[in-house]
Scaffold this motif. Structure first.
Motif, PDB file in Angstrom:
ATOM      1  N   LEU A   6       0.808  -1.229   0.000  1.00  0.00           N
ATOM      2  CA  LEU A   6       0.000   0.000   0.000  1.00  0.00           C
ATOM      3  C   LEU A   6       0.842   1.280   0.000  1.00  0.00           C
ATOM      4  O   LEU A   6       0.301   2.372   0.068  1.00  0.00           O
ATOM      5  N   GLN A  50      -0.127   4.049  -2.375  1.00  0.00           N
ATOM      6  CA  GLN A  50      -1.558   4.395  -2.434  1.00  0.00           C
ATOM      7  C   GLN A  50      -1.789   5.629  -1.563  1.00  0.00           C
ATOM      8  O   GLN A  50      -2.334   5.525  -0.475  1.00  0.00           O
ATOM      9  N   ASN A  55      -3.615   8.357  -2.180  1.00  0.00           N
ATOM     10  CA  ASN A  55      -4.952   8.958  -2.192  1.00  0.00           C
ATOM     11  C   ASN A  55      -4.889  10.492  -2.220  1.00  0.00           C
ATOM     12  O   ASN A  55      -5.613  11.180  -1.517  1.00  0.00           O
ATOM     13  N   THR A 101      -6.525   8.390   8.699  1.00  0.00           N
ATOM     14  CA  THR A 101      -7.590   8.237   7.708  1.00  0.00           C
ATOM     15  C   THR A 101      -7.222   8.831   6.352  1.00  0.00           C
ATOM     16  O   THR A 101      -8.018   8.760   5.424  1.00  0.00           O
ATOM     17  N   THR A 102      -6.039   9.444   6.226  1.00  0.00           N
ATOM     18  CA  THR A 102      -5.726  10.165   4.997  1.00  0.00           C
ATOM     19  C   THR A 102      -5.708   9.255   3.773  1.00  0.00           C
ATOM     20  O   THR A 102      -6.346   9.542   2.769  1.00  0.00           O
ATOM     21  N   SER A 103      -4.940   8.170   3.856  1.00  0.00           N
ATOM     22  CA  SER A 103      -4.796   7.302   2.689  1.00  0.00           C
ATOM     23  C   SER A 103      -4.446   5.902   3.171  1.00  0.00           C
ATOM     24  O   SER A 103      -4.182   5.685   4.362  1.00  0.00           O
ATOM     25  N   ALA A 104      -4.451   4.968   2.224  1.00  0.00           N
ATOM     26  CA  ALA A 104      -4.034   3.609   2.588  1.00  0.00           C
ATOM     27  C   ALA A 104      -2.569   3.624   3.034  1.00  0.00           C
ATOM     28  O   ALA A 104      -2.178   2.914   3.956  1.00  0.00           O
ATOM     29  N   SER A 116      -1.049   6.088   4.570  1.00  0.00           N
ATOM     30  CA  SER A 116      -0.949   6.602   5.942  1.00  0.00           C
ATOM     31  C   SER A 116      -1.383   5.546   6.948  1.00  0.00           C
ATOM     32  O   SER A 116      -0.743   5.357   7.980  1.00  0.00           O
ATOM     33  N   SER A 117      -2.459   4.823   6.636  1.00  0.00           N
ATOM     34  CA  SER A 117      -2.911   3.771   7.561  1.00  0.00           C
ATOM     35  C   SER A 117      -1.812   2.745   7.759  1.00  0.00           C
ATOM     36  O   SER A 117      -1.516   2.334   8.888  1.00  0.00           O
ATOM     37  N   ALA A 118      -1.187   2.331   6.637  1.00  0.00           N
ATOM     38  CA  ALA A 118      -0.157   1.295   6.725  1.00  0.00           C
ATOM     39  C   ALA A 118       1.061   1.823   7.470  1.00  0.00           C
ATOM     40  O   ALA A 118       1.670   1.112   8.276  1.00  0.00           O
TER      41      ALA A 118
END
Lengths: 208, 615
Positions: free
Chosen positions: A52, A55, A57, A134-137, A139-141
């Motif tokens: 990810l 990704q 976003n 919550t920004t992007s995949a 950031s989550s990863a």
């Protein structure tokens, strides 16, 4: 083994007190196994991150985000803390409780400094770069992988701090020695994981 | 109270058995409801939502809360005895593993009364399990409940690995170890390397649902297929976590009742290791239709079919063990003998499904449902029945009734084949899985009726088993040490049920099938490897229970941390993570207590051992 028991009873610690009793040996073995499981855990997190990491976003990318000098400083702190935990174990093998306590203390402080730098890094991203969970995949990863490592560091600090307390309270025995030994193993493991994070997340993010 | 604080592996085994049995019953009732709904076309017994919840919970409950604890029950009851140990390596962790499993399972099942059960299937495929399609808390119960239960499994796995590596009796080399101990060893290794993957998967899904992360959400750049990879890299090894213990049980039961040593012991050991290894290499065969491409499909197809080789070795070794043996068809051996053809059928359909082009046809039909029930029910559950009837006298000191046991076997196995054999044809004719009803006159009607009748017959078999257990529990505990008279391994050398220290003196092992070897040499008992001396025992403790309660509270708190409550106090407590923090405080506080207060345990003195002997 019998001689080790006898020595322990006389108050003389054997050379490797962490392996003097069956319980101690079991503890060290089980901890190696546990670290095997932890390796899978971080492996899965790394795989997720690699899948990810591009990704974004339309949010910030790794190249825009990371400040390598800060991360390099954190890396240095953590690597040195691994070294000081080795000194602690060597002191334990020499039977020098005061040195053991001091090196453990240095290890904890270095870990704490690392953690503070990491919290500072995250807060900069969240406040100034609008880069949150919550920004992007990506950031989550990122937060999950690096945050999991950070949580491990935090747990390690608490753990070793408790062990220092135990050491002051009960001294170095065949019961406390295995605990100190496995906590050092844990600390090295965290360090190794960080080397991978530094490479895969930060270096690859900057240049890859 | 005694049961809450116990750290004795034999008592923990019984706890696992009751808790697993309870969840097994719940999962069985769910199955019966599913089959009632499918008894005729366009049935209105259940609505679609309830049906989704039932199939999800049936699968989840059976796999994680039903059969795994019963496996753990047998492992706990038998492994230390089989390897000649006084307990597992970490009695405290053993207790912790049980309580985390139980509280995880309770949390999962609370979903039925707290606003809807999980409804995305037991595989929780994204985006179905995302917030968009599953807005209730159902899937949160799934992720957090399984997380807590999985922790217990992982702890148990590490414990058995350490136990088997370090605590074998003198003389018991790895290649003299009973097959069930081998199966436990390899199973624990799979648990160790598979469960952390699902731990991560569940964390990611939890973060997606509760913290609005974007792992599987396409809108935020996430990838739903990632979930399938993570789930199946755990999920496929999980299949072998389930079946290898059954293989181990069958490998104990068949030699005992054939009065012959297991044929091809070393090939059995290596087949087990090979299956475990290949089990990690084949996860993507669950994903042929997600578009991985022909190269990946071909590789995973071939590696999957390879598993048939070690499995075939096992099947033939069991057959060769019976060949020429003095076979006695006691209840355990009936189940073991019934296992062989039934499991083989499941294996054959597995090879069919492993063929990627054919899988495009079979995928998501009842053919798949039939296949995995043949493996898991026809394999594992028959194996567990064999093991339970076999070791029941050792666990409880009472023989189960042979007559009722045979009734259990025949009703269960006939019901089983009625239920699932016809589902192969339903699948080939195109009946989809996971749909809550079907149209009439598609030739599905009769076969579904047959299937439901079979399910009821299996239910009858279970009830007969429960009656057997109930009646047995009212009889005096008078089972002899070696109730089957042909016991081959160490557990049959000590009283039934064993004293809490298991072995008064650690036995000396002089070969494979240690007890049998002594019997053949004309000895009545094992040669001790040590003089009689005081035995060190760990003290009972409530801390594992408290730790699990803490995790349970923390899980609930985290799950509801984004909810709006009608009362402001509740909102304050949950939305500020106060409940979560309280739960974690209980857990970490208990850990601190464990760390600060040393527990030296206690000793049983030789004189007490003599008294125990006379009583």
């Amino acid at each position: 083994m019998t001689t080790a028991h006898a020595e322990a009873a006389d108050g003389i610690l054997p050379h490797e007190p962490e392996k003097a009793t069956l319980e101690g040996r079991n503890k060290v073995l089980a901890f190696w196994l546990f670290l095997g499981g932890e390796a899978v855990l971080f492996g899965t997190l790394f795989a997720t991150f690699l899948a990810l990491r591009n990704q974004t976003n339309e949010g910030p990318t790794a190249a825009e985000l990371f400040h390598l000098p800060l991360v390099a400083a954190a890396t240095l702190l953590l690597l040195v803390s691994s070294l000081t935990s080795v000194f602690a174990i060597q002191a334990m093998h020499r039977g020098n409780v005061a040195q053991l306590r001091n090196w453990l203390l240095v290890t904890v402080l270095l870990g704490l400094a690392f953690l503070i730098l990491e919290i500072y890094e995250f807060s900069v991203y969240i406040r100034h770069e609008e880069f949150g969970m919550t920004t992007s995949a990506f950031s989550s990863a990122f937060y999950t992988l690096v945050g999991f490592h950070g949580a491990h560091v935090a747990f390690g600090i608490l753990w070793i701090a408790v062990l220092i307390g135990q050491l002051l309270h009960k001294g170095l025995t065949v019961v406390t020695a295995p605990k100190i030994y496995v906590s050092a193993m844990y600390w090295h493991f965290i360090d190794v994981v960080w080397v991978f994070i530094f490479t895969v997340v930060y270096l690859l993010g900057k240049v890859g | 109270m005694d049961w809450i604080t116990t750290v004795d592996h034999k008592k923990i085994a019984i706890l696992y058995l009751w808790a697993g049995g309870l969840f097994f019953g719940i999962g069985g009732l769910e199955a019966i409801l599913i089959r009632i709904q499918l008894i005729k076309p366009m049935n209105t017994f259940l609505d679609a939502q309830t049906f989704n919840e039932l199939i999800t919970m049936h699968g989840t409950t059976m796999i994680f809360l039903g059969v795994m604890p019963v496996i753990f029950a047998l492992m706990n009851a038998v492994i230390p005895l089989q390897i000649g140990a006084r307990d597992v390596a970490f009695p405290f962790l053993n207790s912790l593993g049980f309580w985390t499993f139980l509280f995880g399972g309770l949390l999962l099942n609370l979903s039925w009364v707290m606003g809807g059960a999980p409804d995305a299937g037991w595989t929780a495929y994204t985006p179905l399990s995302g917030k968009g399609y599953s807005a209730s808390h159902g899937v949160d119960f799934y992720t957090i409940g399984l997380q807590i239960a999985g922790l217990g499994t992982l702890i148990g796995g590490i414990n058995f690995l350490a136990t088997i590596i370090t605590m074998r009796a003198p003389g018991m080399s790895f290649m003299r170890m009973p097959m069930f101990a081998w199966a436990t060893f390899i199973t624990s290794a799979i648990i160790l390397f598979a469960f952390p993957a699902v731990t991560v998967g569940l964390v990611l899904l939890t973060f997606d649902r509760i913290l609005d992360a974007n792992f599987f959400d396409v809108d935020g750049g996430g990838n739903p297929v990632l979930w399938q990879h993570i789930f199946w890299i755990f999920g496929h090894p999980e299949v072998y976590i389930l079946i290898l213990p059954a293989f181990g049980i069958i490998s104990e039961v068949i030699p005992t009742f054939s009065r012959k040593r297991l044929f091809g012991y070393s090939s059995m050991v290596f087949a087990t290791i090979l299956i475990a290894f290949l089990g990690f290499m084949v996860w993507a065969h669950h994903m042929f239709t997600t578009g991985l491409g022909p190269v990946a499909n071909a590789l995973f197809s071939v590696s999957t079919m390879l598993i048939a080789v070690p499995t075939g070795i096992k099947i033939f070794n069991w057959l060769f063990t019976m060949w020429g043996g003095q076979v006695r068809f006691t209840t355990p051996n009936l189940f073991a003998a019934g296992f062989i053809p039934t499991f083989t059928m499941g294996g054959v359909t597995g090879v069919m499904l492993a063929s990627a082009p054919a899988d495009f046809q079979f995928h998501d039909t009842y053919f798949v449902v039939a296949h995995f029930h043949y493996v898991i029910v026809g394999g594992l559950v028959l194996g567990l029945f064999a093991g339970l009837h076999y070791w029941w006298p050792k666990m409880f000191g009472r023989m189960l009734s042979e007559t009722l046991g045979k009734w259990t076997f025949w009703t269960f196995i006939i019901g089983f084949h009625l239920t699932f054999f016809v589902q192969h044809f339903l699948g080939l004719m195109g009946m989809q899985r996971r749909v809550f009803t079907y149209l009439p006159n598609q030739q599905f009607d009769t076969l579904n009726l047959v299937s439901t009748v079979g399910a009821f017959l299996m239910g009858v078999g279970m009830i007969i088993f429960l009656i057997n257990v109930f009646l047995t529990s009212r009889r005096p505990a008078d089972a002899p040490e070696d109730p089957w008279e042909d016991g081959r391994t160490l557990e049959w050398t000590i009283p039934s049920p064993p004293p809490e220290y298991n072995f008064k003196q650690t036995p000396l092992v002089r070969g494979l099938d240690a007890f049998w070897k002594e019997k053949m040499a004309g000895h009545k008992a094992m040669t001790p490897a040590e003089p009689i001396g005081p035995i060190h025992m760990p003290s009972a403790t409530i801390l594992p229970f408290l730790m699990s309660v803490g995790i349970f509270i923390a899980g609930l708190g985290f799950m509801f941390s984004r909810d709006e409550f009608s009362s402001s106090i509740m909102s304050f407590l949950f939305n500020n993570y106060i409940v979560t923090a309280l739960g974690l405080l209980i857990t970490f506080g208990s850990m601190l207590m464990r760390s600060l207060f040393d527990d030296h345990g206690w000793h049983i003195e030789p004189e007490e051992l003599e008294e125990g002997e006379q009583r």
